[in-house]
Write a protein that holds these residues in place. Structure first.
Motif, short mmCIF file in Angstrom:
data_model
loop_
_atom_site.label_atom_id
_atom_site.label_comp_id
_atom_site.label_asym_id
_atom_site.label_seq_id
_atom_site.Cartn_x
_atom_site.Cartn_y
_atom_site.Cartn_z
N SER A 29 0.88 -1.24 0.08
CA SER A 29 0.08 0.03 0.02
C SER A 29 0.79 1.12 -0.17
O SER A 29 0.55 2.24 -0.75
N PHE A 30 2.04 1.37 0.76
CA PHE A 30 2.83 2.30 1.05
C PHE A 30 3.47 2.65 -0.41
O PHE A 30 3.37 3.67 -0.92
N SER A 31 4.00 1.33 -1.27
CA SER A 31 4.60 1.77 -2.60
C SER A 31 3.67 2.33 -3.48
O SER A 31 3.99 3.14 -4.33
N LYS A 37 9.29 5.96 -7.96
CA LYS A 37 9.37 4.66 -8.37
C LYS A 37 9.96 3.73 -7.04
O LYS A 37 10.80 4.13 -6.62
N VAL A 38 9.03 2.72 -6.68
CA VAL A 38 9.30 2.04 -5.29
C VAL A 38 9.52 0.64 -5.70
O VAL A 38 8.81 -0.10 -6.24
N ALA A 176 7.98 -2.29 15.20
CA ALA A 176 6.56 -2.10 14.75
C ALA A 176 6.78 -0.57 13.76
O ALA A 176 7.24 0.47 14.39
N PHE A 177 6.35 -0.71 12.65
CA PHE A 177 6.40 0.65 11.70
C PHE A 177 5.16 0.68 10.98
O PHE A 177 4.33 -0.43 10.80
N THR A 178 5.14 1.80 10.42
CA THR A 178 3.70 2.03 9.90
C THR A 178 4.11 2.74 8.73
O THR A 178 5.20 3.34 8.37
N LYS A 179 3.09 2.89 7.68
CA LYS A 179 3.06 3.75 6.54
C LYS A 179 3.57 5.17 6.76
O LYS A 179 4.25 5.83 6.05
N GLN A 180 2.83 5.57 7.90
CA GLN A 180 3.20 7.10 8.17
C GLN A 180 4.74 7.27 8.42
O GLN A 180 5.34 8.26 8.17
N LEU A 181 5.28 6.13 9.25
CA LEU A 181 6.65 6.34 9.46
C LEU A 181 7.72 6.21 8.09
O LEU A 181 8.63 7.03 7.99
N LEU A 182 7.28 5.50 7.27
CA LEU A 182 7.93 5.35 6.00
C LEU A 182 7.74 6.56 5.18
O LEU A 182 8.78 6.65 4.52
N HIS A 183 6.52 7.13 5.03
CA HIS A 183 6.55 8.28 4.27
C HIS A 183 7.42 9.19 4.90
O HIS A 183 7.96 10.07 4.23
N GLY A 184 7.33 9.28 6.30
CA GLY A 184 8.37 10.25 6.88
C GLY A 184 9.88 10.43 6.78
O GLY A 184 10.43 11.32 6.37
N PHE A 185 10.19 9.03 6.49
CA PHE A 185 11.53 8.75 6.19
C PHE A 185 11.82 9.31 4.64
O PHE A 185 12.86 9.85 4.39
N CYS A 186 11.06 9.13 3.83
CA CYS A 186 11.15 9.60 2.41
C CYS A 186 11.01 10.79 2.29
O CYS A 186 11.70 11.74 1.42
N ASP A 187 10.16 11.65 3.23
CA ASP A 187 9.99 13.05 3.02
C ASP A 187 10.83 13.86 4.15
O ASP A 187 10.78 15.08 4.12
N GLU A 188 11.75 13.02 4.73
CA GLU A 188 12.62 13.71 5.66
C GLU A 188 11.85 14.44 6.80
O GLU A 188 12.37 15.48 7.27
N LYS A 189 10.66 13.86 7.08
CA LYS A 189 10.13 14.45 8.32
C LYS A 189 10.39 13.69 9.62
O LYS A 189 10.11 13.92 10.71
N VAL A 190 11.08 12.49 9.44
CA VAL A 190 11.32 11.66 10.56
C VAL A 190 12.73 11.28 10.58
O VAL A 190 13.34 11.19 9.53
#
Length: 206
Positions: A29-31, A37-38, A176-190
């Motif tokens: 779902s995240f991809s 491109k993921v 435990a990790f979530t889509k929000q966490l992964l999006h945060g890595f990619c957007d450099e928010k985390v």
């Protein structure tokens, strides 16, 4: 396509784990939600910890049951490798279908089940059955286990993510990790501690 437009996800999973199935669905779902491109790679992880976690979720803590789970997980991993030889997406579909059949429908792990799933996702059955028995599948499985050791991955699910923002290091998440966490890595928010093994080392292990 430039490298910084690519996200790479390496997801280490228990080949028969119910928790891993839900994480795999989340990664898929995240991809689909990213503009970049993921590239997603599922990596079966088979060790004392992953088998122990399944045993904890069952009502049979005996040594015989543990050995059975190890054997079933090993052959499930080889079947996944065989399916992946016909395409990584096919391999992911196979693994997720297998986990669903075993955990949600209570199916036993058998050669017949492998073939049934392979047919349902339209694999070349003759090639699939040959590849399960091949030394190449066993070698691919061994390389995956070596990769997990190199990345100091012990539990499943665990994730290594390269966002393209930094070519040298990836984010490692083994809790435990979530889509929000992964999006945060990619957007450099985390920001969290990154994996100690660099990108070059990871790709050399593939």
């Amino acid at each position: 396509m430039f490298l910084n437009n690519i996200i790479e996800v390496f997801l280490f999973v228990n080949p028969l784990g119910p928790t891993c199935l839900e994480t795999e669905k989340m990664i898929e779902s995240f991809s689909n939600e990213r503009d970049e491109k993921v590239k997603v790679r599922f990596i079966p992880l088979l060790n004392f910890h992953t088998i122990g976690n399944i045993v904890k979720e069952s009502d049979n803590p005996t040594l015989a049951h543990r050995n059975q789970l190890y054997t079933e997980s090993f052959y499930a991993s080889l079947a996944f490798q065989a399916a992946s030889m016909q395409g990584k997406k096919k391999g992911r579909k196979f693994l997720m279908a297998l986990q669903d059949k075993v955990n949600n429908e209570g199916k036993e792990v058998t050669k017949e089940l492998f073939t049934q799933i392979a047919e349902s996702i339209k694999l070349d059955i003759e090639m699939f059955e040959e590849d399960i028995q091949s030394d190449f599948s066993k070698l691919a499985f061994k390389k995956d286990q070596n990769l997990a050791q190199e990345m100091k991955i012990q539990n499943a699910p665990s994730c290594i993510l390269y966002s393209g923002n930094n070519d040298d290091y990836g984010y490692r998440v083994d809790t435990a990790f979530t889509k929000q966490l992964l999006h945060g890595f990619c957007d450099e928010k985390v920001q969290v501690k990154k994996a100690s093994v660099n990108r070059l080392s990871l790709l050399q292990m593939m």
